[in-house]
Design a protein around this motif. Structure first.
Motif, short mmCIF file in Angstrom:
data_model
loop_
_atom_site.label_atom_id
_atom_site.label_comp_id
_atom_site.label_asym_id
_atom_site.label_seq_id
_atom_site.Cartn_x
_atom_site.Cartn_y
_atom_site.Cartn_z
N GLY A 187 0.74 -1.30 0.11
CA GLY A 187 -0.01 -0.12 -0.06
C GLY A 187 0.73 1.27 -0.09
O GLY A 187 1.98 1.36 0.18
N GLU A 188 0.04 2.20 -0.17
CA GLU A 188 0.63 3.72 -0.16
C GLU A 188 0.87 4.28 1.09
O GLU A 188 1.63 5.14 1.21
N GLY A 189 0.06 3.80 2.20
CA GLY A 189 0.06 4.23 3.63
C GLY A 189 -1.21 4.95 3.94
O GLY A 189 -2.00 5.40 3.12
N VAL A 190 -1.75 4.59 5.07
CA VAL A 190 -2.75 5.07 5.57
C VAL A 190 -2.83 6.37 5.54
O VAL A 190 -1.91 7.24 5.78
N LYS A 191 -4.20 7.09 5.15
CA LYS A 191 -4.36 8.49 5.26
C LYS A 191 -3.94 9.05 3.97
O LYS A 191 -3.90 10.36 3.83
N THR A 192 -3.09 8.41 2.82
CA THR A 192 -2.78 9.12 1.78
C THR A 192 -4.07 9.38 0.80
O THR A 192 -3.90 10.02 -0.32
N MET A 193 -5.12 8.85 1.15
CA MET A 193 -6.40 9.03 0.36
C MET A 193 -7.30 10.24 1.09
O MET A 193 -8.46 10.52 0.82
N ALA A 194 -6.74 10.73 2.24
CA ALA A 194 -7.31 11.65 3.04
C ALA A 194 -6.91 13.07 2.48
O ALA A 194 -5.90 13.53 2.10
N ALA A 195 -7.78 14.20 2.87
CA ALA A 195 -7.71 15.78 2.43
C ALA A 195 -6.37 15.97 3.08
O ALA A 195 -6.30 15.83 4.21
N GLY A 196 -5.62 16.76 2.41
CA GLY A 196 -4.55 17.31 2.67
C GLY A 196 -3.52 16.31 2.21
O GLY A 196 -2.26 16.99 2.21
N ASN A 197 -3.57 15.11 2.01
CA ASN A 197 -2.53 14.09 1.78
C ASN A 197 -2.74 13.55 0.53
O ASN A 197 -2.29 12.57 0.32
N TYR A 198 -3.54 14.14 -0.14
CA TYR A 198 -3.94 13.29 -1.68
C TYR A 198 -2.75 13.04 -2.26
O TYR A 198 -1.84 13.75 -2.48
N LEU A 199 -2.72 11.62 -2.78
CA LEU A 199 -1.51 11.07 -3.41
C LEU A 199 -1.10 11.50 -4.56
O LEU A 199 -0.03 11.84 -5.16
N TYR A 200 -2.17 11.48 -5.42
CA TYR A 200 -1.97 11.71 -6.92
C TYR A 200 -2.49 12.99 -7.10
O TYR A 200 -3.57 13.54 -6.61
N ASP A 201 -1.96 13.66 -8.56
CA ASP A 201 -1.91 14.90 -8.86
C ASP A 201 -3.53 15.14 -9.05
O ASP A 201 -4.07 16.36 -8.96
N PHE A 202 -4.32 14.25 -9.50
CA PHE A 202 -5.67 14.34 -9.96
C PHE A 202 -6.80 14.30 -8.99
O PHE A 202 -7.94 14.53 -9.09
N MET A 203 -6.30 14.03 -7.77
CA MET A 203 -7.17 13.83 -6.85
C MET A 203 -7.76 15.13 -6.25
O MET A 203 -7.06 15.98 -6.04
#
Length: 393
Positions: A294-310
Motif C-alpha cells: 500500500g501507499e500508506g494510511v491517510k494518503t487518500m485523506a484531504a490534505g494528503n492526496y497522493l495523486y495529482d488528479f485527486m
C-alpha cells in the motif's frame, strides 16, 4: 442425581435466565456515551480520545480484568494491522497518521465499553438518537443542503439507521417496533440518500425472506410494509432519481472517461465510478511492493492526496483500503472486520449492512456508524457467551 436435585437445578437455571433477561439501564452512563457519540460525530478526533479515556477508566475500575469477548480481540488485531501497514514517511500532515491510530484504538474502546452494556441500554441509546434527530428537523428549513443533523454527511446518517433497524427487526416481538422502523425510514427519506434508501429496503426484505417463517401473517406484513415504503419512495421522486443514476451507467464510457481524466457531472454514480477507475489504474501502475503493502494510511485523506488528479477522497472503502494498505493489508483488515461480525447471530444480514454501504458510503471512516456497530456487536457477543455459560452450567 435425584429427582429433587434435578428439579432444583432446572429451577436455578430458569431463574438465571430470567435474571439475564431483566437487564437494567444505567441511564447516566448511556447519556454520557450518547454525548460522546454526538461530539465524535462533529469532531471525530475528540470523540475517539474521549472513548479511549473512558476505556482506561473502566479497565482500571475492573482491576485490569481482560474481558473474554471476540469483538475486543478482533478490534485489537485491526489496531495492530493499522500499525503495521500504515507507515508512509511522505505525508504532508503526519498528525493524520496519529489520528488513524487513535481511531483504531477507539474501536478497541468501543468493543470494551460494549462488553459492559446490555440490549436494553442499546435500545435506550437508540431512543436518544431518534429524539436528537427529530429535535434537529428544523434544520431542513434553515440549512440549504440535504438534511444531515449533526452527522458528517447525509449519507452517513442514512446508513447509520441500518444499525437500529437491525436491532429492532431481530430483537423485538412487539408490534411497536414497526413504528420505530417507520420513523427510521422517515429519517432515511429526508436525507435524500438513494443508496441509503435502497439498502434500508433491501435489509427489511432480507429479514422477511430469510428470518421469518412462511405464513400468511408474514406475507401480509411484508406486503403492507413494501406498499407503504414503496409509495413514499415513488411519490417523493426518489425512485426516479435512483433509476436515472443506474440507467445512465455505461462501463465503456466510464473507461474512456477515466482514460481522458474527464469525470463529468451527469450523475454522482458515474462520477464516482470514473474516479475509482482512475485511482485503481494509477495505483496498479506502482511497483509490486507498493501494490502489496500500500501507499500508506491517510494518503487518500484531504490534505494528503497522493495523486495529482485527486480532488476528494475515494468515497469507496474498498478502494481506500486497497490503495492505502495494499493487497495484503486490505485483505487482512477485511478478514478481521468480517470475522468481528461473524461472532454474533444474524451475521449475514449484519454483513450486508456493513459490506454494501462500503461501496459508496465511507462507512469504515464514519465515526457514528462504526461507533454503534462495534458496540452492538460487542453487546451481542457478550450476551451470547453469557447464555452459553448458563446452559453449560
Amino acid at each position: 442425581m435425584t429427582t429433587l436435585e434435578l428439579t432444583t437445578a432446572i429451577n436455578m437455571s430458569r431463574q438465571d435466565l430470567v435474571s439475564f433477561g431483566v437487564q437494567k439501564v444505567n441511564k447516566p452512563k448511556i447519556n454520557l456515551l450518547f454525548a460522546f457519540f454526538v461530539i465524535g460525530s462533529i469532531f471525530h478526533g475528540l470523540g475517539a480520545i474521549l472513548l479511549v479515556l473512558w476505556m482506561l477508566v473502566l479497565f482500571i475500575r475492573s482491576n485490569f480484568v481482560v474481558r473474554n469477548n471476540l469483538v475486543i480481540s478482533c478490534s485489537f488485531v485491526l489496531l495492530f494491522c493499522t500499525l503495521f501497514f500504515s507507515f508512509y514517511p511522505g505525508l504532508r500532515y503526519p498528525l493524520l497518521y496519529i489520528e488513524e491510530i487513535i481511531k483504531q484504538l477507539s474501536w478497541v474502546a468501543l468493543a470494551y465499553i460494549g462488553s459492559t452494556m446490555n440490549k436494553n441500554e442499546v435500545r435506550y441509546f437508540y431512543k436518544l438518537f431518534l429524539i436528537s434527530i427529530f429535535l434537529t428537523l428544523p434544520l431542513i428549513f434553515i440549512v440549504p443542503v440535504r438534511f444531515k443533523s449533526y452527522f458528517p454527511h447525509s449519507n452517513h446518517l442514512a446508513y447509520y439507521t441500518l444499525i437500529p433497524l437491525i436491532t429492532y427487526l431481530f430483537d423485538s416481538n412487539s408490534q411497536r417496533k414497526w413504528i420505530v422502523i417507520l420513523m427510521l425510514f422517515f429519517i432515511v427519506v429526508i436525507t435524500l440518500s438513494s443508496g441509503g434508501i435502497a439498502v434500508f429496503l433491501a435489509t427489511v426484505f432480507l429479514y422477511f425472506i430469510f428470518d421469518q417463517k412462511i405464513k400468511f401473517k408474514t406475507f401480509l406484513q411484508l406486503f403492507l410494509l413494501v406498499s407503504l415504503m414503496g409509495s413514499i419512495v415513488y411519490f417523493t421522486g426518489i425512485f426516479d432519481a435512483f433509476y436515472n443514476k443506474i440507467s445512465i451507467v455505461d462501463f465503456q464510457e466510464i473507461s474512456e472517461r477515466a482514460d481522458r481524466g474527464a469525470l463529468g457531472s451527469e450523475s454522482s454514480l458515474v462520477w464516482r465510478m470514473t474516479y475509482w477507475t482512475m485511482l485503481i489504474r494509477e495505483f496498479m501502475s506502482q511497483p509490486i511492493s507498493t501494490i502489496l503493502l500500500g501507499e500508506g494510511v491517510k494518503t487518500m485523506a484531504a490534505g494528503n492526496y497522493l495523486y495529482d488528479f485527486m480532488a476528494r477522497d475515494p468515497h469507496n472503502d474498498y478502494v481506500r483500503l486497497f490503495i492505502e494498505r495494499g493487497l495484503i493489508g486490505s485483505v487482512f483488515f477485511l478478514f478481521f472486520l468480517i470475522k468481528m461480525v461473524l461472532t454474533v447471530d444474524n451475521k449475514f444480514i449484519l454483513l450486508f449492512i456493513l459490506l454494501t454501504p462500503m461501496f459508496s458510503g465511507n462507512i469504515v471512516v464514519s465515526f457514528p456508524f462504526t461507533f454503534s456497530l462495534i458496540i452492538l456487536l460487542s453487546v451481542l457477543n457478550s450476551d451470547k457467551r453469557k447464555l452459553n455459560d448458563l446452559y453449560n452450567e
